[in-house]
Design a protein around this motif. Structure first.
Motif, PDB file in Angstrom:
ATOM      1  N   ARG A  83       0.829  -1.200   0.000  1.00 56.99           N
ATOM      2  CA  ARG A  83       0.000   0.000   0.000  1.00 56.99           C
ATOM      3  C   ARG A  83       0.865   1.251   0.000  1.00 56.99           C
ATOM      4  O   ARG A  83       1.965   1.269   0.554  1.00 56.99           O
ATOM      5  CB  ARG A  83      -0.906   0.053   1.242  1.00 56.99           C
ATOM      6  CG  ARG A  83      -1.674  -1.193   1.539  1.00 56.99           C
ATOM      7  CD  ARG A  83      -2.644  -1.561   0.442  1.00 56.99           C
ATOM      8  NE  ARG A  83      -3.718  -0.581   0.269  1.00 56.99           N
ATOM      9  CZ  ARG A  83      -4.598  -0.621  -0.733  1.00 56.99           C
ATOM     10  NH1 ARG A  83      -4.506  -1.556  -1.658  1.00 56.99           N
ATOM     11  NH2 ARG A  83      -5.553   0.275  -0.818  1.00 56.99           N
ATOM     12  N   ALA A  92      -2.857   0.479  -4.075  1.00 57.20           N
ATOM     13  CA  ALA A  92      -2.118  -0.778  -4.153  1.00 57.20           C
ATOM     14  C   ALA A  92      -0.889  -0.552  -5.029  1.00 57.20           C
ATOM     15  O   ALA A  92      -0.987  -0.006  -6.130  1.00 57.20           O
ATOM     16  CB  ALA A  92      -2.996  -1.874  -4.747  1.00 57.20           C
ATOM     17  N   SER A 134       0.489   4.321 -11.087  1.00 52.97           N
ATOM     18  CA  SER A 134      -0.467   3.642 -10.202  1.00 52.97           C
ATOM     19  C   SER A 134      -1.870   4.239 -10.270  1.00 52.97           C
ATOM     20  O   SER A 134      -2.797   3.691  -9.674  1.00 52.97           O
ATOM     21  CB  SER A 134       0.029   3.709  -8.760  1.00 52.97           C
ATOM     22  OG  SER A 134       0.046   5.064  -8.314  1.00 52.97           O
ATOM     23  N   HIS A 160       0.009  -0.269 -15.900  1.00 52.46           N
ATOM     24  CA  HIS A 160      -1.409  -0.165 -16.270  1.00 52.46           C
ATOM     25  C   HIS A 160      -2.256  -1.142 -15.461  1.00 52.46           C
ATOM     26  O   HIS A 160      -3.370  -0.807 -15.026  1.00 52.46           O
ATOM     27  CB  HIS A 160      -1.575  -0.429 -17.771  1.00 52.46           C
ATOM     28  CG  HIS A 160      -2.988  -0.331 -18.250  1.00 52.46           C
ATOM     29  ND1 HIS A 160      -3.843  -1.412 -18.247  1.00 52.46           N
ATOM     30  CD2 HIS A 160      -3.712   0.727 -18.729  1.00 52.46           C
ATOM     31  CE1 HIS A 160      -5.028  -1.039 -18.714  1.00 52.46           C
ATOM     32  NE2 HIS A 160      -4.974   0.255 -19.001  1.00 52.46           N
ATOM     33  N   GLU A 161      -1.726  -2.334 -15.224  1.00 51.32           N
ATOM     34  CA  GLU A 161      -2.477  -3.309 -14.427  1.00 51.32           C
ATOM     35  C   GLU A 161      -2.665  -2.823 -12.996  1.00 51.32           C
ATOM     36  O   GLU A 161      -3.739  -3.000 -12.401  1.00 51.32           O
ATOM     37  CB  GLU A 161      -1.754  -4.653 -14.451  1.00 51.32           C
ATOM     38  CG  GLU A 161      -1.827  -5.341 -15.809  1.00 51.32           C
ATOM     39  CD  GLU A 161      -1.006  -6.614 -15.875  1.00 51.32           C
ATOM     40  OE1 GLU A 161      -0.300  -6.922 -14.885  1.00 51.32           O
ATOM     41  OE2 GLU A 161      -1.061  -7.298 -16.914  1.00 51.32           O
ATOM     42  N   TRP A 162      -1.611  -2.212 -12.412  1.00 52.21           N
ATOM     43  CA  TRP A 162      -1.758  -1.649 -11.068  1.00 52.21           C
ATOM     44  C   TRP A 162      -2.788  -0.525 -11.065  1.00 52.21           C
ATOM     45  O   TRP A 162      -3.618  -0.429 -10.142  1.00 52.21           O
ATOM     46  CB  TRP A 162      -0.415  -1.132 -10.563  1.00 52.21           C
ATOM     47  CG  TRP A 162       0.525  -2.193 -10.091  1.00 52.21           C
ATOM     48  CD1 TRP A 162       1.638  -2.653 -10.731  1.00 52.21           C
ATOM     49  CD2 TRP A 162       0.428  -2.945  -8.875  1.00 52.21           C
ATOM     50  NE1 TRP A 162       2.248  -3.636  -9.983  1.00 52.21           N
ATOM     51  CE2 TRP A 162       1.538  -3.837  -8.837  1.00 52.21           C
ATOM     52  CE3 TRP A 162      -0.468  -2.952  -7.819  1.00 52.21           C
ATOM     53  CZ2 TRP A 162       1.752  -4.714  -7.783  1.00 52.21           C
ATOM     54  CZ3 TRP A 162      -0.248  -3.830  -6.752  1.00 52.21           C
ATOM     55  CH2 TRP A 162       0.841  -4.691  -6.746  1.00 52.21           C
ATOM     56  N   ALA A 164      -5.303  -0.084 -13.129  1.00 52.75           N
ATOM     57  CA  ALA A 164      -6.641  -0.653 -13.310  1.00 52.75           C
ATOM     58  C   ALA A 164      -7.166  -1.245 -12.003  1.00 52.75           C
ATOM     59  O   ALA A 164      -8.349  -1.108 -11.666  1.00 52.75           O
ATOM     60  CB  ALA A 164      -6.604  -1.719 -14.403  1.00 52.75           C
ATOM     61  N   ARG A 165      -6.288  -1.890 -11.272  1.00 53.08           N
ATOM     62  CA  ARG A 165      -6.680  -2.454  -9.972  1.00 53.08           C
ATOM     63  C   ARG A 165      -7.112  -1.344  -9.020  1.00 53.08           C
ATOM     64  O   ARG A 165      -8.137  -1.465  -8.330  1.00 53.08           O
ATOM     65  CB  ARG A 165      -5.507  -3.230  -9.396  1.00 53.08           C
ATOM     66  CG  ARG A 165      -5.715  -3.778  -8.001  1.00 53.08           C
ATOM     67  CD  ARG A 165      -4.476  -4.542  -7.557  1.00 53.08           C
ATOM     68  NE  ARG A 165      -4.555  -4.940  -6.155  1.00 53.08           N
ATOM     69  CZ  ARG A 165      -3.582  -5.594  -5.520  1.00 53.08           C
ATOM     70  NH1 ARG A 165      -2.481  -5.935  -6.172  1.00 53.08           N
ATOM     71  NH2 ARG A 165      -3.715  -5.906  -4.252  1.00 53.08           N
ATOM     72  N   ASN A 166      -6.336  -0.265  -8.969  1.00 54.65           N
ATOM     73  CA  ASN A 166      -6.676   0.834  -8.061  1.00 54.65           C
ATOM     74  C   ASN A 166      -7.968   1.527  -8.453  1.00 54.65           C
ATOM     75  O   ASN A 166      -8.773   1.896  -7.586  1.00 54.65           O
ATOM     76  CB  ASN A 166      -5.518   1.831  -8.004  1.00 54.65           C
ATOM     77  CG  ASN A 166      -4.364   1.334  -7.159  1.00 54.65           C
ATOM     78  OD1 ASN A 166      -4.566   0.749  -6.106  1.00 54.65           O
ATOM     79  ND2 ASN A 166      -3.141   1.562  -7.618  1.00 54.65           N
ATOM     80  N   ALA A 168     -10.486   0.119 -10.040  1.00 54.79           N
ATOM     81  CA  ALA A 168     -11.589  -0.795  -9.749  1.00 54.79           C
ATOM     82  C   ALA A 168     -11.929  -0.815  -8.264  1.00 54.79           C
ATOM     83  O   ALA A 168     -13.107  -0.782  -7.883  1.00 54.79           O
ATOM     84  CB  ALA A 168     -11.229  -2.200 -10.231  1.00 54.79           C
ATOM     85  N   VAL A 169     -10.903  -0.861  -7.425  1.00 61.25           N
ATOM     86  CA  VAL A 169     -11.140  -0.933  -5.976  1.00 61.25           C
ATOM     87  C   VAL A 169     -11.703   0.374  -5.440  1.00 61.25           C
ATOM     88  O   VAL A 169     -12.527   0.380  -4.514  1.00 61.25           O
ATOM     89  CB  VAL A 169      -9.823  -1.291  -5.245  1.00 61.25           C
ATOM     90  CG1 VAL A 169      -9.963  -1.114  -3.744  1.00 61.25           C
ATOM     91  CG2 VAL A 169      -9.418  -2.719  -5.575  1.00 61.25           C
ATOM     92  N   SER A 170     -11.285   1.498  -6.018  1.00 62.38           N
ATOM     93  CA  SER A 170     -11.691   2.802  -5.495  1.00 62.38           C
ATOM     94  C   SER A 170     -13.170   3.103  -5.687  1.00 62.38           C
ATOM     95  O   SER A 170     -13.772   3.838  -4.904  1.00 62.38           O
ATOM     96  CB  SER A 170     -10.873   3.910  -6.167  1.00 62.38           C
ATOM     97  OG  SER A 170     -11.299   4.098  -7.515  1.00 62.38           O
TER      98      SER A 170
END
Length: 319
Positions: A83, A92, A134, A160-162, A164-166, A168-170
């Motif tokens: 984090r 993330a 990120s 880009h994957e990181w 996209a993850r952030n 989505a989670v946000s």
């Protein structure tokens, strides 16, 4: 939990980390303990709670000594916890993406203040974060200016994957695009109110001193190409000139020693007025800020014009 008292484990960790040259050994030890205690409890644990647990004689969490040893080897704290805080958000992060820095929060602040001002006048605001990494700046904009339509561009696959993850989670609305920042978002040319970027800008021969940066931040997020490290920023300035409406604001981070050169490269586009250097909260020259003028079309920067492979790296992550 181990049988070792937390207070004793924290003292030992502080000594080990200090001996390894970690700048904030006690803080890092407490944050690692907080991470493990929070994981065990399924909730967030603060440094204050760790300190209280130490005073109360609670045992150290399992795995603390192993994480401390990795931190002593100068693995980034954020990679160990997974984090990174940024303007009240928790992102993330891990191998393959640039860890957001506190100084970049002020870069975001300038873009956020402008976006908020435009939104108050017009009801909405169009923003792009180029080289989003990120997703830190883009997500901060979406979080703090709810009426903003935020676009974010990142070329590097891992970063880009990181991002996209952030996103989505946000639960925040950020329109994330994987592509070259010099050519992306063409349908928006001349319409954006704010373009912000924290691009790679380190010269290729200026290897960072801190092992956390030199050994763990991805090279593509650090080195800006060219002898001065400013080839990527030149491409970003040209993209901002293309994307911004007349009167729109461009904000781009740079190194303290690059202030004059950053102003010069923005001036060279012929597309900006009121070109200024602004400081971060430590008083260091940290960003160039400029206003899109109303009369000049920028000189286009053809993709690949700077040599083989250039189109594959410009626009890669830094924030």
């Amino acid at each position: 939990m181990t049988g070792t008292p937390l207070a004793e484990a924290l003292r030992a960790a502080e000594l080990l980390l200090a001996g390894a040259g970690v700048p904030s050994p006690r803080v890092d030890a407490e944050l690692l303990a907080a991470h493990l205690m929070g994981t065990e409890a399924g909730t967030t644990v603060s440094r204050g709670q760790v300190q209280a647990a130490a005073v109360l004689g609670r045992p150290a969490p399992d795995g603390l000594s192993a994480l401390v040893a990795r931190r002593a080897a100068r693995e980034p704290l954020q990679h160990l916890t997974g984090r990174a805080p940024f303007r009240g958000l928790e992102l993330a992060v891990g191998p393959g993406v640039f860890v957001p820095r506190p100084e970049t929060e002020q870069v975001a602040e300038v873009a956020i203040a402008e976006a908020r001002s435009v939104a108050l006048r017009a009801g909405s605001v169009l923003v792009a974060d180029l080289c989003t990494g990120s997703g830190a700046i883009a997500l901060a904009l979406a979080h703090e200016v709810p009426t903003a339509v935020v676009h974010a561009v990142e070329l590097d696959r891992a970063a880009h994957e990181w991002a996209a993850r952030n996103v989505a989670v946000s639960g925040l609305e950020v329109r994330l695009v994987r592509g070259d920042a010099r050519t992306a978002l063409g349908a928006l040319d001349g319409t954006l109110d704010v373009v912000v970027s924290n691009p790679p800008y380190v010269p290729s021969d200026a290897v960072p001193v801190d092992p956390e940066v030199a050994q763990h931040d991805p090279a593509v997020a650090l080195y800006g190409l060219g002898r001065d490290g400013l080839e990527v920023p030149r491409g970003i300035a040209a993209a901002a000139a293309r994307l911004l409406r007349p009167g729109g604001l461009f904000v781009m981070e740079h190194a303290e020693v690059q202030a004059d050169a950053a102003r010069d490269l923005v001036r060279a586009t012929g597309a900006f007025d009121d070109i200024q250097t602004c400081a971060d909260l430590t008083g260091r020259a940290r960003m160039v800020v400029a206003r899109r003028n109303r009369g000049t079309s920028p000189v286009p920067t053809p993709v690949g014009a700077d040599g083989p492979g250039r189109a594959d790296v410009v626009g890669d992550s830094h924030a």
